[in-house]
Structures are given as C-alpha cells and as structure tokens.
Design a protein around this motif. Structure first.
Motif, PDB file in Angstrom:
ATOM      1  N   PHE A  92       4.730   7.847   9.628  1.00  0.00           N
ATOM      2  CA  PHE A  92       4.840   9.194   9.058  1.00  0.00           C
ATOM      3  C   PHE A  92       3.492   9.777   8.637  1.00  0.00           C
ATOM      4  O   PHE A  92       3.448  10.864   8.079  1.00  0.00           O
ATOM      5  N   GLU A  93       2.387   9.064   8.910  1.00  0.00           N
ATOM      6  CA  GLU A  93       1.106   9.516   8.362  1.00  0.00           C
ATOM      7  C   GLU A  93       0.650  10.857   8.941  1.00  0.00           C
ATOM      8  O   GLU A  93      -0.157  11.559   8.321  1.00  0.00           O
ATOM      9  N   LYS A  94       1.184  11.253  10.098  1.00  0.00           N
ATOM     10  CA  LYS A  94       0.807  12.544  10.674  1.00  0.00           C
ATOM     11  C   LYS A  94       1.563  13.716  10.052  1.00  0.00           C
ATOM     12  O   LYS A  94       1.147  14.865  10.182  1.00  0.00           O
ATOM     13  N   ILE A  95       2.697  13.417   9.388  1.00  0.00           N
ATOM     14  CA  ILE A  95       3.493  14.509   8.806  1.00  0.00           C
ATOM     15  C   ILE A  95       3.624  14.401   7.288  1.00  0.00           C
ATOM     16  O   ILE A  95       4.230  15.266   6.662  1.00  0.00           O
ATOM     17  N   ALA A  96       3.070  13.341   6.679  1.00  0.00           N
ATOM     18  CA  ALA A  96       3.190  13.180   5.223  1.00  0.00           C
ATOM     19  C   ALA A  96       2.030  12.338   4.697  1.00  0.00           C
ATOM     20  O   ALA A  96       1.427  11.544   5.431  1.00  0.00           O
ATOM     21  N   THR A  97       1.746  12.516   3.418  1.00  0.00           N
ATOM     22  CA  THR A  97       0.729  11.706   2.758  1.00  0.00           C
ATOM     23  C   THR A  97       1.407  10.448   2.220  1.00  0.00           C
ATOM     24  O   THR A  97       2.164  10.501   1.242  1.00  0.00           O
ATOM     25  N   ILE A  98       1.154   9.330   2.859  1.00  0.00           N
ATOM     26  CA  ILE A  98       1.913   8.109   2.534  1.00  0.00           C
ATOM     27  C   ILE A  98       1.030   6.923   2.119  1.00  0.00           C
ATOM     28  O   ILE A  98       1.549   5.863   1.794  1.00  0.00           O
ATOM     29  N   LYS A  99      -0.282   7.120   2.139  1.00  0.00           N
ATOM     30  CA  LYS A  99      -1.183   5.993   1.865  1.00  0.00           C
ATOM     31  C   LYS A  99      -0.952   5.398   0.483  1.00  0.00           C
ATOM     32  O   LYS A  99      -1.044   4.180   0.294  1.00  0.00           O
ATOM     33  N   SER A 100      -0.619   6.238  -0.498  1.00  0.00           N
ATOM     34  CA  SER A 100      -0.418   5.736  -1.871  1.00  0.00           C
ATOM     35  C   SER A 100       0.739   4.740  -1.937  1.00  0.00           C
ATOM     36  O   SER A 100       0.702   3.789  -2.723  1.00  0.00           O
ATOM     37  N   PHE A 101       1.774   4.948  -1.112  1.00  0.00           N
ATOM     38  CA  PHE A 101       2.917   4.028  -1.118  1.00  0.00           C
ATOM     39  C   PHE A 101       2.505   2.650  -0.594  1.00  0.00           C
ATOM     40  O   PHE A 101       2.925   1.623  -1.125  1.00  0.00           O
ATOM     41  N   ILE A 102       1.690   2.648   0.433  1.00  0.00           N
ATOM     42  CA  ILE A 102       1.221   1.375   0.986  1.00  0.00           C
ATOM     43  C   ILE A 102       0.371   0.641  -0.042  1.00  0.00           C
ATOM     44  O   ILE A 102       0.503  -0.581  -0.233  1.00  0.00           O
ATOM     45  N   ASN A 103      -0.506   1.390  -0.724  1.00  0.00           N
ATOM     46  CA  ASN A 103      -1.347   0.779  -1.760  1.00  0.00           C
ATOM     47  C   ASN A 103      -0.504   0.166  -2.872  1.00  0.00           C
ATOM     48  O   ASN A 103      -0.797  -0.944  -3.357  1.00  0.00           O
ATOM     49  N   ARG A 104       0.569   0.863  -3.262  1.00  0.00           N
ATOM     50  CA  ARG A 104       1.422   0.366  -4.354  1.00  0.00           C
ATOM     51  C   ARG A 104       2.202  -0.880  -3.924  1.00  0.00           C
ATOM     52  O   ARG A 104       2.400  -1.808  -4.715  1.00  0.00           O
ATOM     53  N   ILE A 105       2.646  -0.906  -2.674  1.00  0.00           N
ATOM     54  CA  ILE A 105       3.336  -2.102  -2.164  1.00  0.00           C
ATOM     55  C   ILE A 105       2.387  -3.292  -2.183  1.00  0.00           C
ATOM     56  O   ILE A 105       2.747  -4.402  -2.606  1.00  0.00           O
ATOM     57  N   GLU A 106       1.161  -3.067  -1.743  1.00  0.00           N
ATOM     58  CA  GLU A 106       0.178  -4.152  -1.712  1.00  0.00           C
ATOM     59  C   GLU A 106      -0.197  -4.607  -3.122  1.00  0.00           C
ATOM     60  O   GLU A 106      -0.386  -5.811  -3.360  1.00  0.00           O
ATOM     61  N   GLU A 107      -0.278  -3.669  -4.054  1.00  0.00           N
ATOM     62  CA  GLU A 107      -0.587  -4.032  -5.443  1.00  0.00           C
ATOM     63  C   GLU A 107       0.529  -4.903  -6.034  1.00  0.00           C
ATOM     64  O   GLU A 107       0.265  -5.855  -6.767  1.00  0.00           O
ATOM     65  N   CYS A 108       1.786  -4.567  -5.713  1.00  0.00           N
ATOM     66  CA  CYS A 108       2.924  -5.384  -6.183  1.00  0.00           C
ATOM     67  C   CYS A 108       2.804  -6.810  -5.642  1.00  0.00           C
ATOM     68  O   CYS A 108       3.084  -7.784  -6.355  1.00  0.00           O
ATOM     69  N   ASN A 109       2.377  -6.929  -4.394  1.00  0.00           N
ATOM     70  CA  ASN A 109       2.254  -8.253  -3.787  1.00  0.00           C
ATOM     71  C   ASN A 109       1.098  -9.046  -4.391  1.00  0.00           C
ATOM     72  O   ASN A 109       1.212 -10.263  -4.588  1.00  0.00           O
ATOM     73  N   LYS A 110      -0.001  -8.357  -4.675  1.00  0.00           N
ATOM     74  CA  LYS A 110      -1.119  -9.038  -5.343  1.00  0.00           C
ATOM     75  C   LYS A 110      -0.700  -9.529  -6.734  1.00  0.00           C
ATOM     76  O   LYS A 110      -1.128 -10.595  -7.187  1.00  0.00           O
ATOM     77  N   ARG A 111       0.138  -8.750  -7.377  1.00  0.00           N
ATOM     78  CA  ARG A 111       0.582  -9.089  -8.736  1.00  0.00           C
ATOM     79  C   ARG A 111       1.568 -10.253  -8.737  1.00  0.00           C
ATOM     80  O   ARG A 111       1.543 -11.113  -9.617  1.00  0.00           O
ATOM     81  N   ILE A 112       2.460 -10.293  -7.717  1.00  0.00           N
ATOM     82  CA  ILE A 112       3.485 -11.345  -7.699  1.00  0.00           C
ATOM     83  C   ILE A 112       2.939 -12.670  -7.186  1.00  0.00           C
ATOM     84  O   ILE A 112       3.472 -13.746  -7.521  1.00  0.00           O
TER      85      ILE A 112
END
Length: 462
Positions: free
Chosen positions: A317-337
């Motif tokens: 969806f990156e061509k039709i929406a700003t989605i990078k923040s969601f990916i960053n948050r998913i990765e941050e959750c994984n770093k935390r767990i």
C-alpha cells in the motif's frame, strides 16, 4: 428480507445509472408451487395411500421438470449437499419401498406398525419434492440474474468451490469466494481489490485468539455460513465500492490505515493485558480469555512475531498510503518482546530440568510398582483358574465380586500396595505431562525468537 435470502429472494448487487452500486433483491419465482402444495397435502393426509401418491406423480407431468442434477445446498455448512432428482424413478422407489414394508409386516406383525412406516415415508417424499422444487426454482432465478446486465453479482447456495471476480469499477473489484456443502472445509469470503492491491483485514490478527496469516490474506471479510450473511457480503462490497469512487482518501483511511492501526495498537496493548476478548468464528459473540505465566508470554510472542509476516502485505500500500510508521511500530514491538522471550525460555528450561530430575528419581520406584502390579495380575489369573477348576466359579459367567473377595483374602497386602501404586503412577504421569507442556511452550517461544532474529538479520545483513 435477510432471513429469506436463497429461500424466497436472491440478494444482488446492482449498478445504478449513476454508476453507484446498490443492494437489491430478486424474487425467486416458484412455477411448481401449487403442484408441490397439492402433493404435500396428499402426503400429509393420514388416509392417503402410496398408490395415490404414485398416481399423482404419474398424471402430473409438470413434475418431470424437476428431473436434474442439482448443486444445491440446503445447509451451507453441511456435507454432501448436492443431489440428483428423477421424478419417474421415484415411482419405482415407492413400489419397492411398499413391498419391503409389506414383507416386514408379514414377518413381524406384532411389532411392526406399517401405518406409521407409511406415514413416515410420505413425509420423507414430501420433504424430498419440496427440496427438488426449491433447487429447480433458484436455478431458474440464477439464469435471470445472468441475463440482467445491471446485476453485477448475486447470492447463491451452490455447493463446491466458487470464486467469481467482478470488476465493479476501473480500480475496484470484488471476489465472492465460497465453498459451500463441504462440512468443516466450507467457507464464505469476500475479497476486495483496489488498484490491483488486495485489501487485507490486518485487525483480525488481533481480533481472534487463534489466527493464521495464510488464512487472513485469503479474504477481506469472512462471513458465517448462513444464507442471511449474503446481505452482509453484498452490503460490505457496496459500501467499499461506492466509497472508492466518491472519496479515495476516506476509502484508504477506512480499509487500509484503520486496519493497520487496529492491528498495531492491538500488538502494543498485548504487553499490558492479561485478559482478552476474542471474536468467535462460529458465533457472533465475544469470548473472554485470561492468560497468565508462560502461556501469556507465549501468546505475546506468537502475536507480535507473527505480525512480521504482514509487513510485506502492508508494503503493497506504500504507493497509495503512508504506512512506514506501522512497520516501524511492529518492529519496535518485536525488539521489545525479544529479551522477554529469551529470559522466559531460561526460566522454563530450569523448570524442565528440575522436573526431569524429579521424574528420573521416581523412575526406579515407578518401574518397580509396574512390575509388582503385573505380578499381582498374574496371581489373580491363577486364582481364577483354580476357583474354576474346583467349581467355585462358573467359567461361562465369572462372578467378579467373589473373585475379588477371595483375592483380597489371599493377598491382604494388595490394598495397601494398590493405594501406593496409584499415587506413584499419578505423580509420574503429572511430572511427564508438565515436562511435555513446558517443552511445547518453550519450543514455541524459541520459534518466535528465531523468527524475530531472522527478520532483523535479513533487514540488516551486515
């Protein structure tokens, strides 16, 4: 109207002159309704004979229209729903069934109630012809819908796999994916595609306790296996299609941004919650679940690491929406767990080690009581043989109470042994199950950790 879908009406998506989409209904015409009603009255009449039923079928030639093979599901989630109908063969079937019933009455006149059997069979015939008529009528209505160019798609109860794709606009298509009449393998999905990108219900990863990535990406919305849910499927498609034409920004916000936000915020909430409310795939109700200890950590690990699989879908969806923040948050959750998973695995390994030591210490005693128990069983068999030989027991019908009383007299220490045997066996069994359960949990936690490691290793290979 919803409750009458596929019974009295078909639910359809219709394209209006304005190019907007609307939900509508098409009446299922039943040309043989009067004939079937008369047949039902005849079958319900307690005084009617099977010969009268045969005569009705013979003279009512319109019933021959029912002869066909039908891919019709009376129950969408049932099994083996398709059937063949043959009006003329029914006459032979009735004759054979009546002969069979007369023979049963002749052979067993005291117990066999032929009048009841005939009444039950007439009811069976009535239900069969109603089913045939319903299948015949809905098939005619399907053909009408195919011929109506304003109808984009319509409800059905056809058994087996079906996934027609309807290009509703230049940018928007809907796929109704069904597999009715195949029991536990049955499904009912709606899949939307916008600008050739499949709309994925990311939030379902959080909404359901047990969710599967490869299942979720198969659809945009899943529906209960009920005819009335065709309205839900059509209404959902209509709303999405119309919004995509009138306001692209709102469409992307509702079906992409909001879905990502619900999933990611749900992942973040998992760190703080022990009580959860999950959707139920079988019923429209929430299921409340408490999770604690190792199971809670395992659950957090599976949900958070599992969300990594969705990153590739989000990136579409990156061509039709700003989605990078969601990916960053998913990765941050994984770093935390990740450190939590590592620490939890260490704790579990210590518990497994301690329990294994306890089990190994008990093993010699466990083996000894098993051996002694088998010896006692051999003595019981020998005693039974002796009692039979001297006439105390009847070989045709062993008096187990008498045998047990005699055994307890001869071996009075058995009762005390039996109590000790049960305690040792139960303790050993509990230890074994605890070790197996902890090992399973630990394997899953380690698997989550490995998944996280692989993700970041691929992202940062050097």
């Amino acid at each position: 109207m919803k409750k009458n879908i596929n019974k009295e009406v078909l639910c359809v998506l219709r394209k209006k002159l304005t190019n907007q989409i609307e939900v509508d209904y098409i009446l299922i015409e039943k040309p043989l309704a009067k004939i079937i009603d008369n047949f039902s009255v005849l079958c319900d009449n307690p005084n009617s004979t099977l010969q009268q039923v045969i005569n009705y079928i013979k003279v009512t030639t319109e019933l021959n229209k029912l002869t066909a093979n039908y891919r019709y599901c009376d129950d969408l989630k049932g099994s083996y729903q398709a059937f063949s109908a043959n009006n003329q063969n029914t006459i032979t079937e009735i004759i054979d069934r009546e002969k069979f019933m007369l023979l049963k009455q002749k052979n067993n006149p005291e117990e066999y109630d032929i009048n009841e059997a005939i009444a039950d069979y007439k009811k069976e015939l009535k239900e069969k012809y109603i089913l045939w008529s319903n299948a015949f009528s809905i098939n005619k209505t399907y053909r009408q819908c195919h011929e109506d160019k304003s109808i984009l798609t319509f409800s059905h109860c056809i058994d087996g796999w079906s996934n027609p794709v309807y290009q509703l606009t230049t940018n928007f298509s809907v796929e109704i994916k069904t597999n009715f009449g195949y029991g536990r393998s049955s499904y009912f999905y709606t899949k939307l595609k916008y600008k050739n990108i499949e709309i994925t219900p990311f939030s379902e990863w959080i909404d359901y306790e047990f969710a599967n990535f490869f299942e979720i990406i198969r659809y945009t919305k899943s529906h209960l296996l009920l005819n009335e849910k065709w309205f839900e499927a059509m209404d959902f498609s209509k709303d999405a299609c119309n919004l995509s034409m009138t306001d692209e920004v709102k469409f992307v916000e509702k079906y992409v941004i909001d879905e990502c936000e619900r999933m990611v915020s749900g992942l973040e909430d998992i760190f703080n919650k022990e009580q959860f409310s999950f959707k139920n795939r079988e019923k429209e109700e929430l299921k409340k679940v408490d999770k604690k200890g190792h199971i809670l950590v395992e659950f957090r690990g599976e949900k958070i690491s599992g969300a990594l699989d969705f990153i590739s879908k989000i990136l579409e969806f990156e061509k039709i929406a700003t989605i990078k923040s969601f990916i960053n948050r998913i990765e941050e959750c994984n770093k935390r767990i990740q450190p939590i998973l590592i620490d939890e695995s260490k704790i579990i390994k210590v518990k497994i080690s301690n329990l294994t030591e306890e089990k190994n210490a008990l093993l010699p005693l466990y083996d000894k009581v098993i051996e002694d128990y088998n010896d006692y069983n051999k003595k019981r068999v020998e005693l039974q043989k002796q009692m039979i030989d001297c006439g105390q027991l009847n070989v045709e019908q062993i008096d187990l109470v008498k045998l047990e009383n005699e055994f307890n007299k001869k071996y009075p220490d058995f009762k005390e042994f039996q109590e000790n045997y049960k305690k040792i066996i139960e303790t050993f069994k509990i230890l074994k199950v605890e070790i197996q359960n902890l090992t399973t949990v630990n394997d899953k936690i380690l698997s989550c950790n490995e998944k996280i490691k692989r993700h970041f290793a691929l992202k940062f290979p050097y």
